[in-house]
Write a protein that holds these residues in place. Structure first.
Motif, PDB file in Angstrom:
ATOM      1  N   ALA A   1      37.293  47.425  64.606  1.00 46.65           N
ATOM      2  CA  ALA A   1      38.504  46.962  65.281  1.00 46.65           C
ATOM      3  C   ALA A   1      39.749  47.405  64.515  1.00 46.65           C
ATOM      4  O   ALA A   1      40.572  46.611  64.115  1.00 46.65           O
ATOM      5  CB  ALA A   1      38.466  45.444  65.421  1.00 46.65           C
TER       6      ALA A   1
ATOM      7  N   ARG B   1      31.968  44.220  64.310  1.00 47.19           N
ATOM      8  CA  ARG B   1      33.168  44.032  65.132  1.00 47.19           C
ATOM      9  C   ARG B   1      34.415  44.109  64.257  1.00 47.19           C
ATOM     10  O   ARG B   1      35.422  44.701  64.620  1.00 47.19           O
ATOM     11  CB  ARG B   1      33.116  42.691  65.860  1.00 47.19           C
ATOM     12  N   GLU B   2      34.344  43.535  63.069  1.00 42.19           N
ATOM     13  CA  GLU B   2      35.478  43.577  62.143  1.00 42.19           C
ATOM     14  C   GLU B   2      35.748  45.012  61.679  1.00 42.19           C
ATOM     15  O   GLU B   2      36.889  45.441  61.581  1.00 42.19           O
ATOM     16  CB  GLU B   2      35.193  42.695  60.930  1.00 42.19           C
TER      17      GLU B   2
ATOM     18  N   ALA C   1      26.532  41.715  64.066  1.00 43.88           N
ATOM     19  CA  ALA C   1      27.544  41.853  65.125  1.00 43.88           C
ATOM     20  C   ALA C   1      28.945  41.515  64.650  1.00 43.88           C
ATOM     21  O   ALA C   1      29.890  42.256  64.893  1.00 43.88           O
ATOM     22  CB  ALA C   1      27.168  40.997  66.330  1.00 43.88           C
ATOM     23  N   GLY C   2      29.106  40.402  63.964  1.00 39.93           N
ATOM     24  CA  GLY C   2      30.431  40.013  63.481  1.00 39.93           C
ATOM     25  C   GLY C   2      30.993  40.990  62.475  1.00 39.93           C
ATOM     26  O   GLY C   2      32.168  41.360  62.531  1.00 39.93           O
TER      27      GLY C   2
END
Length: 87
Positions: free
Chosen positions: A18, A14-15, A10-11
């Motif tokens: 974005a 997301r990076e 997830a992290g």
């Protein structure tokens, strides 16, 4: 080695997502051309968007919006190169 499910990414995801995706580079599955997503030729506006390679006219990306989600099909790209924030 521990096996995790996709939520463990997830992290990282997301990076990656974005940023301005038009700056990402694709490699066309049809002809092998590599260029920015922004250089794709866009077709269709009503039912969804179809982005074709400007070199061979193969479909690289399809995007369809529904009321509560977006469907993204990138099977026409063998690779997406995504810049990280701050790079």
């Amino acid at each position: 080695m521990n096996r995790l499910d996709g939520n463990a990414m997830a992290g990282d995801l997301r990076e990656i997502f974005a940023f301005d995706v038009t700056a990402a580079e694709y490699t066309c599955a049809g002809c092998g051309a590599a260029e920015a997503i922004g250089a794709l030729m866009l077709w269709g506006q009503e039912m969804g968007r179809v982005a074709r390679c400007p070199h061979c006219d193969d479909v690289v990306l399809r995007l369809v919006r529904a009321t509560d989600r977006v469907f993204l099909d990138v099977r026409g790209a063998v690779r997406l190169e995504l810049p990280l924030a701050g790079s």
